[in-house]
Design a protein around this motif. Structure first.
Motif, PDB file in Angstrom:
ATOM      1  N   ALA A 166       0.277  -1.597  -0.116  1.00 22.82           N
ATOM      2  CA  ALA A 166       0.175  -0.398   0.144  1.00 22.82           C
ATOM      3  C   ALA A 166       0.955   1.196  -0.487  1.00 22.82           C
ATOM      4  CB  ALA A 166      -0.871   0.292   1.092  1.00 22.82           C
ATOM      5  N   ASN A 167       1.968   1.194   1.304  1.00 23.39           N
ATOM      6  CA  ASN A 167       2.324   2.344   1.219  1.00 23.39           C
ATOM      7  C   ASN A 167       3.990   2.347   1.125  1.00 23.39           C
ATOM      8  OD1 ASN A 167       2.928   1.150   3.886  1.00 23.39           O
ATOM      9  ND2 ASN A 167       2.862   3.244   4.887  1.00 23.39           N
ATOM     10  N   ILE A 168       4.727   1.701   0.237  1.00 23.31           N
ATOM     11  CA  ILE A 168       5.823   0.862   0.390  1.00 23.31           C
ATOM     12  C   ILE A 168       7.226   2.311   0.265  1.00 23.31           C
ATOM     13  CG2 ILE A 168       6.434   0.065  -1.518  1.00 23.31           C
ATOM     14  CD1 ILE A 168       8.178  -2.028   0.814  1.00 23.31           C
ATOM     15  N   GLU A 169       6.080   2.660  -0.929  1.00 29.61           N
ATOM     16  CA  GLU A 169       7.171   4.180  -1.480  1.00 29.61           C
ATOM     17  C   GLU A 169       6.904   5.593  -1.143  1.00 29.61           C
ATOM     18  OE1 GLU A 169       4.262   2.546  -3.235  1.00 29.61           O
ATOM     19  OE2 GLU A 169       5.734   1.729  -4.343  1.00 29.61           O
ATOM     20  N   ASP A 170       5.566   5.588  -0.142  1.00 29.77           N
ATOM     21  CA  ASP A 170       5.228   7.161   0.238  1.00 29.77           C
ATOM     22  C   ASP A 170       5.844   7.275   1.189  1.00 29.77           C
ATOM     23  OD1 ASP A 170       2.974   7.565  -1.472  1.00 29.77           O
ATOM     24  OD2 ASP A 170       2.686   5.903  -0.840  1.00 29.77           O
ATOM     25  N   THR A 171       6.438   6.241   2.246  1.00 35.67           N
ATOM     26  CA  THR A 171       7.650   6.942   3.677  1.00 35.67           C
ATOM     27  C   THR A 171       8.672   6.595   3.946  1.00 35.67           C
ATOM     28  OG1 THR A 171       6.999   6.316   5.773  1.00 35.67           O
ATOM     29  CG2 THR A 171       6.146   5.017   4.294  1.00 35.67           C
ATOM     30  N   ILE A 172       9.328   6.616   5.128  1.00 33.71           N
ATOM     31  CA  ILE A 172      11.126   5.725   5.182  1.00 33.71           C
ATOM     32  C   ILE A 172      10.043   5.090   6.550  1.00 33.71           C
ATOM     33  CG2 ILE A 172      12.175   7.252   4.094  1.00 33.71           C
ATOM     34  CD1 ILE A 172      12.380   8.864   6.751  1.00 33.71           C
ATOM     35  N   ASP A 173       9.258   4.967   7.127  1.00 31.10           N
ATOM     36  CA  ASP A 173       8.402   3.623   8.284  1.00 31.10           C
ATOM     37  C   ASP A 173       8.072   3.020   7.365  1.00 31.10           C
ATOM     38  OD1 ASP A 173       7.494   3.098  10.010  1.00 31.10           O
ATOM     39  OD2 ASP A 173       6.259   4.592  10.691  1.00 31.10           O
ATOM     40  N   ILE A 224       9.083   0.630 -12.109  1.00 30.28           N
ATOM     41  CA  ILE A 224       9.807   2.133 -12.705  1.00 30.28           C
ATOM     42  C   ILE A 224      10.917   2.185 -12.504  1.00 30.28           C
ATOM     43  CG2 ILE A 224       8.768   2.487  -9.968  1.00 30.28           C
ATOM     44  CD1 ILE A 224       8.321   4.917 -13.104  1.00 30.28           C
ATOM     45  N   SER A 225      11.046   1.059 -12.057  1.00 31.05           N
ATOM     46  CA  SER A 225      13.277   1.197 -11.634  1.00 31.05           C
ATOM     47  C   SER A 225      13.637   0.564 -13.195  1.00 31.05           C
ATOM     48  CB  SER A 225      13.246   0.338 -10.352  1.00 31.05           C
ATOM     49  OG  SER A 225      12.739  -1.374 -10.407  1.00 31.05           O
ATOM     50  N   SER A 226      12.381  -0.546 -13.457  1.00 27.64           N
ATOM     51  CA  SER A 226      13.454  -0.972 -14.679  1.00 27.64           C
ATOM     52  C   SER A 226      13.425   0.037 -16.185  1.00 27.64           C
ATOM     53  CB  SER A 226      12.331  -1.780 -15.626  1.00 27.64           C
ATOM     54  OG  SER A 226      12.192  -2.614 -14.542  1.00 27.64           O
ATOM     55  N   TYR A 227      12.541   1.336 -15.528  1.00 26.64           N
ATOM     56  CA  TYR A 227      12.590   2.614 -16.740  1.00 26.64           C
ATOM     57  C   TYR A 227      13.356   3.621 -16.443  1.00 26.64           C
ATOM     58  CZ  TYR A 227       8.169  -0.100 -17.704  1.00 26.64           C
ATOM     59  OH  TYR A 227       7.498  -1.279 -18.821  1.00 26.64           O
ATOM     60  N   GLY A 228      14.161   3.521 -14.997  1.00 25.46           N
ATOM     61  CA  GLY A 228      15.627   4.177 -14.632  1.00 25.46           C
ATOM     62  C   GLY A 228      14.885   5.252 -13.690  1.00 25.46           C
ATOM     63  N   TYR A 229      13.962   5.025 -12.705  1.00 23.03           N
ATOM     64  CA  TYR A 229      13.115   5.702 -12.142  1.00 23.03           C
ATOM     65  C   TYR A 229      12.810   4.719 -10.773  1.00 23.03           C
ATOM     66  CZ  TYR A 229      12.634   9.177 -15.745  1.00 23.03           C
ATOM     67  OH  TYR A 229      12.255  10.747 -16.402  1.00 23.03           O
ATOM     68  N   TRP A 230      13.560   6.240  -9.473  1.00 22.58           N
ATOM     69  CA  TRP A 230      13.419   5.678  -8.073  1.00 22.58           C
ATOM     70  C   TRP A 230      11.486   5.907  -7.878  1.00 22.58           C
ATOM     71  CZ3 TRP A 230      16.758   2.962  -5.163  1.00 22.58           C
ATOM     72  CH2 TRP A 230      18.206   3.440  -5.857  1.00 22.58           C
ATOM     73  N   SER A 231      10.818   4.499  -7.145  1.00 17.81           N
ATOM     74  CA  SER A 231       9.439   5.090  -7.084  1.00 17.81           C
ATOM     75  C   SER A 231       8.978   6.581  -6.083  1.00 17.81           C
ATOM     76  CB  SER A 231       9.292   4.286  -5.705  1.00 17.81           C
ATOM     77  OG  SER A 231       9.764   2.557  -6.129  1.00 17.81           O
ATOM     78  N   SER A 232      10.144   7.250  -5.145  1.00 13.71           N
ATOM     79  CA  SER A 232       9.507   8.328  -4.803  1.00 13.71           C
ATOM     80  C   SER A 232      11.331   8.437  -4.215  1.00 13.71           C
ATOM     81  CB  SER A 232       9.097   7.789  -3.482  1.00 13.71           C
ATOM     82  OG  SER A 232       9.320   7.114  -2.621  1.00 13.71           O
ATOM     83  N   LYS A 233      11.269   9.536  -3.844  1.00 12.68           N
ATOM     84  CA  LYS A 233      12.730   9.936  -2.627  1.00 12.68           C
ATOM     85  C   LYS A 233      12.347   9.668  -2.169  1.00 12.68           C
ATOM     86  CE  LYS A 233      12.723  15.134  -4.078  1.00 12.68           C
ATOM     87  NZ  LYS A 233      11.563  16.082  -4.234  1.00 12.68           N
ATOM     88  N   GLU A 234      11.546   8.894  -1.114  1.00  7.60           N
ATOM     89  CA  GLU A 234      11.947   7.804   0.489  1.00  7.60           C
ATOM     90  C   GLU A 234      12.401   6.748   0.112  1.00  7.60           C
ATOM     91  OE1 GLU A 234       9.221  10.248  -0.438  1.00  7.60           O
ATOM     92  OE2 GLU A 234       8.106  11.040   0.981  1.00  7.60           O
ATOM     93  N   THR A 235      12.362   6.350  -1.623  1.00  9.98           N
ATOM     94  CA  THR A 235      12.663   4.946  -1.359  1.00  9.98           C
ATOM     95  C   THR A 235      14.325   5.350  -1.692  1.00  9.98           C
ATOM     96  OG1 THR A 235      10.381   3.636  -2.848  1.00  9.98           O
ATOM     97  CG2 THR A 235      12.780   3.193  -3.471  1.00  9.98           C
ATOM     98  N   SER A 236      14.573   6.224  -2.570  1.00  9.49           N
ATOM     99  CA  SER A 236      15.805   6.034  -2.997  1.00  9.49           C
ATOM    100  C   SER A 236      16.728   7.171  -2.288  1.00  9.49           C
ATOM    101  CB  SER A 236      15.977   7.143  -4.091  1.00  9.49           C
ATOM    102  OG  SER A 236      16.781   8.337  -3.561  1.00  9.49           O
TER     103      SER A 236
END
Ligand SMILES: Cc1ncc(COP(=O)(O)O)c(C=O)c1O
Length: 381
Positions: A166-173, A224-236
């Motif tokens: 649900a929110n794995i890319e939306d947060t660092i928690d 999304i990562s296959s296309y060269g983008y991080w899912s979000s800033k939090e993921t990066s």
């Protein structure tokens, strides 16, 4: 000569897929998610590149049964998963073409069984489990009903279970994601206890794939990562907390248009629909043949810029259906038909899907997948 076009870099796509694959254990399969027209990169184009590297991409994920059929008819023999809703009318097509449905409705199971028997086939299916997204998925309390239904279906093979974060890319928690993982493990245990071997379970999208090996199971589903983008800033950011892992992502897509007209206007001239911009100095304008019909969001009106000869040319006035107007007063040497970068690098400047997303308050996923499928895609090395 095209007015507006997209270029797809084979080497960037290969670089990303290879990098993602290097984070997996050798036995874990990589599903390349090519739904939504390959996230706007072109379904045919992206799959045809990935097909050259069978040691990296083992499976494809699409949303629509029609897209699965398109891939199959293009000569792809690998596993193709239909991640979206396949309804009863799709069943004959799925069975005939060995497209693997991700099922979330009990009533479809006997219908698949009936069709599998009619076509004298053993049909693989996946069940999607509800672990916290409250979108598609079967409820934990309904497991006995699914087990009972499947035990009457000799022609179906429950290949595995799946779920989605649900929110794995939306947060660092990541505590919510951890709870989803625990519930998914309980689903697996319940089906295994009932005698289903479940050789292929999957839950990891890009963020989970990059961050949490314990979510990989037998296959990951990377979009999304296959296309060269991080899912979000939090993921990066979360990834940078794992110095033992290395991964660089290279954007695969470049989006270009051309100068369609150049004109000088005096100060106090209004520009475009609604007269939302008024010039303050003698201004040289370039009119570009791209607009919101093409997927260039109207929210960028008076906000963003394009790149011409390595320099930023700010948008003036509203994005129209098929045109935008930019200020090139400060860019010498512009001529009719000159290339303009909408997404990509020009000189020392670059615009990414993240840049466009920041201008309109959306995410890179939406920017990419809304690029009109009718715009030509060219594969470059
Ligand atoms: C079910 C499912 N799995 C995997 C993905 C891929 O996600 P990502 O692009 O974050 O890797 C998606 C994308 O929306 C999805 O819907």
């Amino acid at each position: 000569m095209d007015n507006t076009w997209v270029e797809i870099s084979e080497s960037a796509l290969l670089h990303n897929l290879r990098g993602i694959k290097s984070l997996l254990s050798p036995a874990t399969e990589l599903m390349f998610v090519v739904k939504a027209n390959g996230y706007g990169h072109g379904l045919r184009e992206t799959a045809s590149i990935a097909e050259k590297y069978p040691d990296i991409v083992h499976d494809y994920g699409v949303h629509l049964p029609e897209d699965g059929l398109f891939l199959r008819n293009s000569g792809i023999h690998k596993n193709i998963y239909i991640l979206g809703y396949a309804n009863a009318t799709h069943i004959p097509l799925l069975v005939e073409n060995d497209l693997i449905p991700v099922i979330t409705n009990l009533e479809l199971i006997p219908l698949f069984e009936k069709e599998a028997r009619r076509q004298k086939k053993k049909v693989k299916i996946t069940l999607k489990c509800e672990t916290g997204t409250n979108r598609q998925g079967i409820l934990f309390d309904d497991i006995p009903r699914y087990i009972q239904s499947l035990s009457n279906c000799a022609s179906l093979e429950l290949e595995g279970l799946s779920t989605h974060f649900a929110n794995i890319e939306d947060t660092i928690d990541h505590s919510y994601a951890e709870r989803q993982l625990m519930l998914f493990q309980k689903f697996i245990a319940a089906f295994k206890k009932a005698g289903f071997p479940l050789p292929k379970n999957h839950m990891a999208c890009s963020a989970a794939t990059l961050l949490f090996p314990e979510t990989h199971f037998e296959m990951v589903r990377a979009g999304i990562s296959s296309y060269g983008y991080w899912s979000s800033k939090e993921t990066s950011l979360s990834f940078s907390g794992h110095p033992e892992k290395t991964l660089t992502l290279r954007p695969v897509l470049t989006w270009k248009t051309r100068i369609g007209q150049i004109k000088e206007v005096p100060p106090d001239s209004y520009i475009g629909y609604g007269c939302t911009f008024k010039t303050e100095y003698p201004t040289r304008l370039a009119i570009l043949p791209v607009g919101y019909f093409d997927g260039y969001d109207r929210g960028i009106s008076n906000t963003g810029y394009v790149l011409i000869h390595g320099k930023r040319a700010p948008l003036r006035g509203r994005v129209c259906m098929n045109m935008i107007i930019v200020d090139i007063t400060h860019i010498p040497g512009c001529s009719l038909n000159d290339e303009v970068m909408l997404i990509g690098r020009s000189g020392n400047e670059s615009i990414s899907a993240d840049t466009l997303a920041s201008w309109t308050g959306t995410i890179n996923y939406e920017i990419l997948c809304r690029i009109n499928p009718g715009i030509p895609r060219y594969m470059i090395s």
